[in-house]
Enzyme design. Structure first.
Site, PDB file in Angstrom:
ATOM      1  CE  LYS A 169       2.590   2.134   4.562  1.00  0.00           C
ATOM      2  NZ  LYS A 169       1.984   1.126   3.444  1.00  0.00           N
ATOM      3  CE  LYS A 222      -5.392  -1.585   1.815  1.00  0.00           C
ATOM      4  NZ  LYS A 222      -3.899  -2.229   1.613  1.00  0.00           N
ATOM      5  CB  THR A 249      -0.919   0.003   1.082  1.00  0.00           C
ATOM      6  OG1 THR A 249      -1.736  -1.206   1.323  1.00  0.00           O
ATOM      7  CG2 THR A 249      -1.684   1.216   1.305  1.00  0.00           C
TER       8      THR A 249
END
Length: 301
Positions: free
Chosen positions: A254, A186, A111
């Site tokens: 993150k 995502k 990701t």
């Protein structure tokens, strides 16, 4: 003779390509094992060699560097931690883009940043390589059982070429568009999960404070309008006080940062996502960065 050898290479790639796998953490290790079980030759490299021991015992072939792995494989999958790790693996004289064999397919399942995915694809095209961004959702359970959701960005012809690999790793694999589309999708997934985790955690805390049996409450609400993957798969862990990582808090933070930065570029304010990020950052400051995302419960506890 040279023509014959090139023909053999092409036939081998069509029948059963050799796969390179970089990154063998909680998710990567399980995904690579799935490919080994499916009969693929898997070469692996990770900065911490001990993390690859299980894969090596199961038949994976160790390579000493990204460069050496790139030279030995047809399709290379990366599943590392942060965008900075992706840049390190792909760029530079020792990286994939400089050392992969012409025609190789590079699949980043980390990701990461949509902008970085686009940058990689553009550079790959210059090098006669093919790049796909294909981040996943489903946690360690989904990775182990081959039930990941895979969000794919890339040229349709290239994606079609590697569909057999995606079929081994996931049960839901959808091409979203060109380079970067997988990462954008995502981010949508992470935005939805962030607020969901607040909701399912607060529901559990509320049930316990009310003196209810949380297992019975879960049985009642998981099949109704409140149902979600997080409720069904993570809440049982919390009830057992199991905060081991299927997905690290530090990696979720993150992801939320990437989503917020991306949203700001589009002129969107996402207050729910920002709140979730603040709660998880508080947990990280309290030493929970390597716990699973279900450890949000500890913020309330």
């Amino acid at each position: 003779m040279l023509y014959y050898e090139e023909q053999c290479v092409r036939e081998r790639r069509i029948l059963k390509p050799t796969i390179g796998f970089i990154g063998t953490g909680v998710m990567g290790k399980r995904m690579a094992n799935r490919l080994l079980e499916a009969g693929y030759d898997v070469h692996t490299y990770t900065r911490t060699a001990s993390k690859a021991e299980e894969l090596l015992q199961n038949g994976a072939i160790w390579q000493e560097s990204v460069k050496e792995l790139a030279k030995q494989t047809d399709i290379i999958i990366t599943m590392v931690g942060y965008p900075s790790d992706v840049e390190e693996v792909y760029f530079g004289t020792e990286g994939l883009l400089e050392n992969a064999v012409n025609g190789s397919v590079l699949i980043d399942m980390t990701t990461s940043s949509p902008d970085l995915a686009i940058k990689i694809a553009e550079k790959a095209n210059e090098k006669e390589l093919h790049a796909i961004d294909a981040p996943v959702s489903g946690g360690d359970i989904g990775a182990k059982n081959g039930q990941l959701s895979i969000m794919i960005g890339g040229e349709k012809q290239t994606v079609d070429q590697v569909l057999p690999i995606f079929k081994e790793l996931g049960q839901n694999y959808i091409r979203q568009g060109l380079a970067g589309a997988g990462q954008f999708t995502k981010m949508c997934n992470q935005v939805a999960i962030a607020s969901t985790m607040i909701g399912v955690t607060e529901a559990l805390v509320y049930a316990e404070r009310a003196g209810l049996d949380p297992n019975i409450v879960l049985e009642s609400i998981s099949g109704g309008a409140a149902g979600s993957w997080s409720l069904s798969n993570l809440t049982p862990r919390v009830i057992k006080r199991d905060f081991s990582p299927g997905f690290f808090i530090k990696h979720f933070i993150k992801d939320m940062k990437i989503a917020i930065e991306s949203a700001e570029k589009m002129g969107i304010d996402l207050p729910g996502l920002k709140l979730a990020k603040e709660l998880y950052e508080e947990l990280a400051r309290n030493g929970e960065e390597n716990s699973g995302t279900q450890a949000l419960y500890n913020y309330y506890a």
